[in-house]
Write an enzyme that holds these catalytic residues in place. Structure first.
Site, PDB file in Angstrom:
ATOM      1  CG  ASN A  52      54.581  36.396  82.542  1.00 47.91           C
ATOM      2  OD1 ASN A  52      55.269  36.593  81.562  1.00 47.91           O
ATOM      3  ND2 ASN A  52      53.924  35.247  82.754  1.00 47.91           N
TER       4      ASN A  52
ATOM      5  CG  HIS B 114      50.308  42.473  65.992  1.00 50.37           C
ATOM      6  ND1 HIS B 114      49.524  41.412  66.135  1.00 50.37           N
ATOM      7  CD2 HIS B 114      51.198  42.262  67.007  1.00 50.37           C
ATOM      8  CE1 HIS B 114      50.274  40.690  67.112  1.00 50.37           C
ATOM      9  NE2 HIS B 114      51.298  41.145  67.681  1.00 50.37           N
TER      10      HIS B 114
END
Length: 723
Positions: free
Chosen positions: A51, A436
């Site tokens: 991350n 998206h």
């Protein structure tokens, strides 16, 4: 009386980047939580590293570029780019300490107690030492390439996210000091299993460090330490003409490998002299240097857990995902969708029906066209194969492949080319916008005329991530939605601009305006005394104007319940501003990814799912989709799913007025972990269906039909032998 409050006051907003670090800290908490299985805790610690890597490659890189040009405009919370850059690095340093404290004081001792050992060379048995010696000479030595650093050979380029050794040497006569670097090749596994013990391992860099002197004959190795750089990997594509977009993306992929160094990680045993040299050569500011108390790059922990044997009891228990019989390989999926809409909740419901939808369309003689958007697909996507088969079977196949999907660009460029080779029409979306939305449209010729079948989802058409991302999807044959979907594809592939949509809402602009309208209606109703509840679930909430609308609704008396996994720039508990807003965050076994938006005015409930978070990029710079759940039982199911998550008291953290996230006090409460509850319910549904099928099964033995006489619900060859 008009509302004079300043809802854009910087004191009302959390900084986006610091809020993200709060989220990653919640992931780190999972690695420290002894209620989680031990090997899963190792994975969580590895996830915090991956991350952070992506965060630095993109978000921190953007801050560094803005700070470099002294960009003056502050963010919603009032911080300049330079202030954010320094604050983020300070918090990331604190996180580094917490990561390695968790590893060294908690996780390493815990795995040692169950017989798992991550060893260093001095602690090896004679057999193990001989093994790594042979491994170095037979496998590694021929591949390793030491790079001298002197006046005739300048400091080499250090690639992003590669492990390297920084080495300090002296000639055998002891005169002077020399320096070299050595990239640790990533063609070998980083975690190497050792002989003689069931679960003993060593990291590849430990093997190389042990024998590195053999690469420098007539020199003495005084020091060798592992380091790694994270570079600016943000893609900067100029989209003047989409016909060149593929080439532009490919060119940028090569260029970004040489982006500026944003973060330098190095073992904390490094000498001041060697660190000074690295800093100078890599041009790294002091605040971007991270000294680790253990192995650099903790993503290896996921690889370690996958190699540990005979300890499945220390992983999450498996569950059986549910699939309705009507949506399986042996049934006509189009007949099932004509009967009624179907709601899917992954991973508790199998992703297979989504793949089956495309597979059956590819071989269905009545299917005329398949249109689909692809944002992220797996490396070996069955959907891609079926789209290719559909084109080869004479269907009109149009696929929008988003080649700018971050860190999936290479994969998507590859699939775009493959689809074109298979005869599909491939488009790359609208200039300046990422596409998206998750949308599939199958057009069939039927007795009553043309009918449109749709799948819309909150998550990607990715059969791999569907196993550990929670997402929702809808199969429908609703005519208005079908017309809207056709218009969306016409907009994406041509110059069409539909004047309006019947049921669907599209970003840019459309979703923002729709939610503004719903919040305005909710506010007006609340001011009239109606009981109004707005429930929303998303990954991130950062758009300032949207937060202003939520604050305004809260001030008017609207009760707002938000489940936000990651970034939340909204603050709770501000008197007369956000005192009607509660924010929960769930971090658990699965990555919460679905988006739900629901509005309840005196019991009149409307429910929507979406691909969009309430972030400026989603609302302004992406093609996104928000769609209603019109079938009452499915709308109720979505609300029940939200309700179960809202009452989760195990994995939920609540955002407090001081900006901290705290667990719910469970004293006196029956523990409820929503993800476990959904997994258990799925397994029970499977068992129930199996029991009902067993009851309905014939009690007499029946002869099996030969393959050519087997009934086929669609009455044609599915060609599955070629898969």
């Amino acid at each position: 009386m008009s509302d004079k409050r300043n809802y854009s006051d910087p004191d009302y907003y959390n900084n986006r980047e610091l809020s993200w670090i709060d989220f990653n800290d919640r992931v780190l908490e999972e690695s420290r939580d002894k209620g989680n299985p031990l090997l899963e805790r190792l994975k969580f610690l590895g996830i915090t590293q991956s991350n952070l890597d992506e965060f630095f490659m993109v978000r921190v890189a953007s801050l560094a570029k803005l700070a470099a040009v002294n960009y003056p405009k502050p963010d919603a919370s009032g911080m300049t780019a330079e202030e954010q850059l320094r604050a983020v690095n300070k918090r990331a340093h604190d996180m580094l300490i917490k990561q390695y404290t968790t590893l060294n004081r908690s996780l390493i001792p815990a795995i040692q107690q169950i017989g798992v050992h991550l060893k260093k060379a001095p602690n090896l048995s004679a057999e193990q030492f001989q093994f790594i010696k042979s491994y170095f000479h037979d496998e590694l030595y021929p591949v390793l390439t030491p790079m001298a650093d002197d006046s005739s050979r300048p400091f080499p380029f250090i690639a992003n996210d590669t492990l390297n050794l920084a080495i300090q040497l002296t000639p055998s006569d002891g005169s002077g000091r020399l320096y070299a670097t050595l990239q640790i090749p990533d063609v070998f596994p980083r975690v190497v299993r050792l002989p003689g013990e069931e679960n003993a391992f060593i990291l590849i860099e430990e093997i190389i460090k042990t024998f590195v002197g053999q690469l420098f004959v007539n020199y003495n190795v005084k020091e060798s330490v592992v380091f790694r750089v994270i570079r600016d990997m943000d893609l900067d594509v100029a989209e003047e003409d989409t016909s060149d977009l593929l080439k532009d993306v490919q060119q940028q992929l090569k260029l970004r490998e040489h982006g500026n160094v944003i973060r330098l990680e190095v073992e904390n045993t490094i000498s001041k002299k060697l660190l000074k040299l690295l800093n100078k050569e890599l041009n790294t500011p002091d605040f971007a240097v991270y000294e680790t108390n253990g192995p650099v790059d903790l993503t290896f922990l996921s690889k370690l857990t996958s190699q540990i044997i005979n300890h499945d009891d220390l992983k999450y228990a498996g569950f059986t995902a549910y699939q309705p019989t009507a949506l399986d390989h042996n049934h006509d999926i189009f007949a099932a969708i004509r009967e009624h809409d179907w709601l899917m909740q992954h991973p508790y419901d199998k992703f297979d029906p989504v793949v089956e939808f495309i597979r059956q369309a590819a071989i269905d003689p009545d299917t005329l066209a398949i249109k689909m958007t692809l944002y992220r697909v797996s490396g070996d996507s069955p959907i891609i194969r079926y789209l290719g088969r559909a084109a080869q079977n004479g269907k009109q196949v149009t696929v929008l492949v988003e080649v700018k999907a971050r860190f999936d660009e290479q994969n998507n460029v590859h699939w775009a080319k493959q689809l074109e080779k298979m005869g599909c029409h491939v488009i790359y979306g609208l200039i300046g916008l990422k596409t998206h939305c998750k949308l599939s449209l199958v057009v069939r010729r039927e007795q009553g005329g043309i009918r449109r079948y749709m799948h819309m989802g909150t998550g990607n058409y990715n059969d791999v991530t569907a196993h550990f991302y929670t997402d929702m999807g809808l199969f429908t044959v609703n005519n208005d939605m079908g017309i809207d979907a056709t218009n969306i594809f016409n907009m994406l592939s041509g110059y069409s601009k539909p004047p309006y949509f019947h049921q669907l809402h599209i970003s840019p602009d459309g979703i923002r305006e729709f939610i503004y309208d719903k919040l305005s209606q909710a506010s007006a109703a609340a001011k009239e005394g109606a009981n109004v509840i707005v429930r929303m679930k998303m990954n991130s909430l950062s758009d300032q104007k949207m937060i202003e609308h939520l604050y305004r609704a809260s001030h008017c008396g609207v009760h707002i319940e938000l489940i936000i996994r990651g970034i939340c720039c909204l603050k709770t508990g501000i008197p007369e501003i956000s005192d009607n807003i509660t924010v929960h965050s769930i971090v658990g076994r699965f990555l919460e990814h679905s988006r739900i938006y629901s509005f309840d005015i005196d019991g009149q409930k409307t429910v929507y799912l979406s691909s969009a978070d309430l972030m400026t990029r989603n609302l302004n710079r992406r093609v996104e989709l928000l769609f209603p759940i019109l079938q009452p039982d499915l709308a109720n199911r979505v609300l029940q799913i939200f309700d179960t998550m809202w009452h989760d008291n195990v994995k939920t953290r609540v955002l407090r007025a001081d900006g901290t996230y705290t667990h719910i006090d469970r004293r006196g409460l029956v523990p409820l972990e929503s993800q476990s509850a959904f997994a258990k319910a799925a397994t029970e549904r499977v068992k129930r269906d199996q029991a009902e099928a067993a009851k309905a099964a014939p009690t007499e033995f029946q002869p099996m039909l030969s393959p050519e006489n087997q009934p086929n619900p669609l009455n044609y060859d599915d060609g599955s032998e070629s898969d």
